[in-house]
Design an enzyme around this catalytic site. Structure first.
Site, PDB file in Angstrom:
ATOM      1  N   CYS A  31       0.845  -1.194   0.000  1.00 44.41           N
ATOM      2  CA  CYS A  31       0.000   0.000   0.000  1.00 44.41           C
ATOM      3  C   CYS A  31       0.876   1.239   0.000  1.00 44.41           C
ATOM      4  O   CYS A  31       2.038   1.193   0.404  1.00 44.41           O
ATOM      5  CB  CYS A  31      -0.882   0.016   1.232  1.00 44.41           C
ATOM      6  SG  CYS A  31      -1.987  -1.375   1.245  1.00 44.41           S
ATOM      7  N   TYR A 170      -5.562 -13.506  -4.597  1.00 42.54           N
ATOM      8  CA  TYR A 170      -5.056 -13.084  -3.290  1.00 42.54           C
ATOM      9  C   TYR A 170      -5.857 -13.711  -2.163  1.00 42.54           C
ATOM     10  O   TYR A 170      -7.081 -13.571  -2.095  1.00 42.54           O
ATOM     11  CB  TYR A 170      -5.152 -11.557  -3.253  1.00 42.54           C
ATOM     12  CG  TYR A 170      -4.776 -10.846  -1.972  1.00 42.54           C
ATOM     13  CD1 TYR A 170      -3.558 -11.055  -1.349  1.00 42.54           C
ATOM     14  CD2 TYR A 170      -5.639  -9.904  -1.426  1.00 42.54           C
ATOM     15  CE1 TYR A 170      -3.212 -10.345  -0.203  1.00 42.54           C
ATOM     16  CE2 TYR A 170      -5.299  -9.191  -0.280  1.00 42.54           C
ATOM     17  CZ  TYR A 170      -4.087  -9.416   0.328  1.00 42.54           C
ATOM     18  OH  TYR A 170      -3.747  -8.719   1.451  1.00 42.54           O
ATOM     19  N   ASP A 266       2.734  -9.489   9.238  1.00 40.60           N
ATOM     20  CA  ASP A 266       3.526  -9.561   8.015  1.00 40.60           C
ATOM     21  C   ASP A 266       4.598  -8.471   8.012  1.00 40.60           C
ATOM     22  O   ASP A 266       5.743  -8.721   7.646  1.00 40.60           O
ATOM     23  CB  ASP A 266       2.572  -9.393   6.817  1.00 40.60           C
ATOM     24  CG  ASP A 266       3.235  -9.701   5.501  1.00 40.60           C
ATOM     25  OD1 ASP A 266       4.286 -10.370   5.495  1.00 40.60           O
ATOM     26  OD2 ASP A 266       2.707  -9.273   4.454  1.00 40.60           O
TER      27      ASP A 266
END
Ligand code: ADP
Ligand code: SF4
Length: 695
Positions: A31, A170, A266
């Site tokens: 992002c 995804y 993550d």
């Protein structure tokens, strides 16, 4: 310089279905706070990664349909053909440098509430949407599932039309419909899409097959799959269902991009996880598939990267943050310039762009997000525009970056630092628990300065105005930093706090300078960022009983934007630090503090021997003010400009200080009509052109 042959393996091409990546460097989806809202900025940022040598450069999440609308977060979008041109821009920018472009198609199901589209959210079962929005997703029926498959297929075709070479299916980050169908806790269906893992993986399998059939002739079909949610048996788990999913789909996709879920697991900040921290979870994947495997782990060391390949953990080195901190990381390894790599420090300021719906920024790389709007290149600066010598006062992040970039431009630069160490607050903070990697902000700049013959560094040189004038360098940049207030004035208190003018009141500056308060100690955190928690942790580890008092509902609330708020709470609780939230510190009485509830004003007290206060900071502006106060003396000394930057101008983040230093360097001698001096100091992407405003 030639590349070290040890790193040759990193530059081997990798076949991914019908396409070939020129090397093993893979910018995974990330992002950026720009997405479909700022397509030119987005394209330029991705293009820079390609120029820097990444073989594959991906989008962030790319929404495929209005019923999966993540507004207000500005992600990529392919709802219909109207969205193709914006992403075609990115593909052109990436292809211009011989890289492959990847598109991460996603429908966020019950993880989004469709605030913009007002469509009804959908999911495997009836369930509340993520976050605090008072809305529910409805259970998808068979027609919905067919529709979803069609949307995904159509979006894949649009991605191909836009020019993408890699199209993603995804199932990651607790965010996308295939993941939601996989999760037992979200899927209570009794049809062929619920129950057994075979059934729950069906939708994921179907969209991979659909994508391969629709675009697989020219595009690689990649999956992004979170093999572990760190929820034990409640979630996808790399020892059980995570592993079984990879077994079931092993050869179906052209590439496996594997990681941990959710995003907080993550992209863990350096304070909580080292480089390569995902290896134990993802290492099994390569044993189950012949397809290339990509993984992440904030890789900045080429030796670690090579080890990942040689030991058969990964085929491609995935990176989001390392590619943000240094878009030219692959090129630098390729050219044998390892010392030039600007290593990510794991502070996660970059994440805050997405969370606050504003363009991405980075502590280490001040040009990140500015590639289009300011035309800034991370490696190239314009040559100097005059022969003026520049004196930079203060060698914190702002002064170091200003001196470095001015030196790179070719100016004669003199950098004077009061202390015997360079780095300012970065050096001090890097000694606190968990923040050692922050020293990289200093180390990279000091290393670069050493290569510049036109920059001279003076340590132990605290300068006053007379000394600055004596130097007589025409341009002066004041980067003297800031100090924490001792009086308690800040957000909660407009006036000094009673008792803070007495003994046993400390600031973070005192603690970082080695002061040791007597316990028990109360840390008053009116700052809301990381430092209150870090100081509390340090004092606790030093053996003191510690309580944190904060007016907010949780400790360090701003760190939610950096994905570390939960880990901070857990660490403080694990250390048995008392958390007094929703309370302000009303007074310090020597042996106790008086607290006031921020909602009711109700008073309480806790015993303590000392207080550490984090409220406001004050710029160290005496030198700047003294210089400006005597214009005639400045003129007589031949000084034509004095500029305050960084914390000396207005205290802020380290990222803001580095940015300010970089900006000051770029703007020195900039022509009056340059963008940096214009009414709006950058190019804007306007929703309507000026002409469209005329009826
Ligand atoms: P910033 O984040 O804006 O770079 P810092 O507080 O990290 O600010 O760094 C400021 C640096 O300036 C510190 O290393 C400090 O020692 C130095 N400094 C402050 N005043 C002077 C001065 N008068 N002369 C030289 N150096 C100074
Ligand atoms: Fe790394 Fe911090 Fe830059 Fe993000 S902002 S890329 S974590 S240095």
């Amino acid at each position: 310089m030639a590349r070290d042959p040890r790193y040759d393996v990193l530059f081997e091409p990798v076949r991914i279905g019908p396409v070939t990546a020129k090397n093993r460097f893979y910018q995974v989806p990330h992002c950026n706070g720009m997405g479909h809202v700022l397509p030119r900025s987005h394209a330029a940022m991705r293009g820079m990664k390609a120029e820097g040598g990444w073989a594959v450069v991906c989008t962030e999440e790319c929404e495929i349909h209005p019923s999966g609308d993540v507004a207000p977060f500005p992600e990529a979008r392919l709802w219909n053909d109207d969205d193709i041109p914006a992403l075609a821009l990115m593909c052109e920018a990436v292809h211009a440098h011989g890289a492959l472009a990847g598109c991460e198609l996603v429908h966020n199901g019950p993880s989004c509430s469709n605030k913009y589209s007002r469509e009804v959210p959908i999911g495997p079962s009836h369930q509340p949407v993520n976050g605090y929005a008072p809305a529910q997703a409805r259970a998808m029926d068979k027609a919905d599932i067919r529709a979803y498959r069609r949307w995904h297929r159509d979006a894949a075709i649009r991605a191909k039309k836009a020019g993408f070479d890699v199209v993603y299916c995804y199932a990651g980050h607790d965010l996308s419909l295939p993941m939601h169908f996989l999760q037992k806790r979200r899927n209570d269906r009794t049809d062929e899409y619920g129950g057994s893992l075979e059934n729950r993986v069906r939708l994921f399998r179907e969209i991979i097959e659909d994508a391969k059939e629709a675009v697989g002739d020219r595009c690689a079909v990649a999956v992004r799959f979170a093999v572990d949610e760190l929820l034990g048996p409640l979630g996808i788990n790399s020892e059980t269902e995570g592993r079984e999913v990879v077994e079931m789909l092993a050869e179906l996709p052209d590439l496996w991009d594997v990681n941990l879920s959710a995003w907080v697991n993550d992209s863990i900040p350096s304070r909580f996880a080292p480089e390569g921290f995902q290896e134990d979870y993802v290492a099994f994947v390569k044993t189950l598939t012949t397809k290339p495997v990509v993984g992440v782990g904030r890789f900045t060391s080429p030796d670690t990267m090579v080890s990942m390949i040689r030991r058969g953990v990964l085929d491609m080195i995935g990176a989001a943050r390392p590619s943000i901190a240094d878009p030219f990381l692959p090129k630098k390894i390729e050219e044998g310039r390892l010392e030039d790599i600007r290593e990510c420090i794991g502070c996660n300021i970059c994440v805050s762009g997405d969370f606050t719906c504003t363009p991405i920024r980075c502590t280490q790389n001040p040009t990140m997000g500015e590639e289009w709007r300011k035309g800034w290149h991370p490696e190239i600066v314009p040559p100097k525009a005059s022969d003026d010598a520049v004196l930079v006062v203060g060698a914190g992040p702002a002064g170091l970056e200003a001196a470095r970039a001015l030196g790179q431009r070719g100016y004669e630069v003199h950098l004077a630092e009061a202390g015997d160490e360079l780095g300012g607050r970065v050096t001090r903070e890097a000694r606190l628990p968990g923040l050692a990697e922050w020293g990289r902000v200093r180390d990279w700049r000091v290393q670069q300065l050493a290569k510049l013959a036109n920059v001279t560094v003076y340590r132990d040189s605290r300068l006053d105005a007379a000394q600055v004038r004596e130097f007589g360098f025409p341009r002066v940049v004041v980067a003297t930093g800031a100090t924490w207030r001792r009086d308690g004035v800040g957000r909660a208190h407009a006036l000094p706090v009673p008792g803070f003018d007495g003994p046993n009141v400390f600031t973070p500056d005192d603690i970082m300078a080695g002061a040791m308060p007597a316990g028990p100690v109360v840390v008053f955190d009116d700052d809301y960022y990381y430092l209150g928690g870090v100081i509390a942790e340090k004092l606790r580890r030093d053996g003191l009983a510690v309580a944190i008092v904060t007016p907010s509902d949780v400790v360090s609330p701003w760190t939610e934007n950096m994905l570390e708020m939960q880990r901070i709470q857990r660490r403080l609780l694990d250390l048995e630090i008392e958390l007094q939230v929703k309370r302000t510190l009303a007074a310090f009485r020597g042996d106790h503090v008086e607290l006031a509830c921020v909602y009711t004003g109700r008073r309480s007290a806790i015993p303590c021997a000392s207080v550490v206060t984090l409220t406001g900071r004050l710029p160290e502006e005496a030198l700047y003010r003294d210089l400006l106060a005597d214009e005639a003396a400045l003129r007589a000394a031949g000084i034509t400009s004095v500029t305050a930057i960084g914390d000396a101008h207005a205290p802020s983040t380290i990222a803001a200080a580095v940015y300010a230093g970089h900006r000051a360097a770029r703007e020195l001698d900039a022509a009056e009509d340059d963008l940096c001096r214009a009414e709006v100091p950058f190019r804007r992407e306007l929703p309507l052109g000026a002409a469209a405003l005329t009826p």
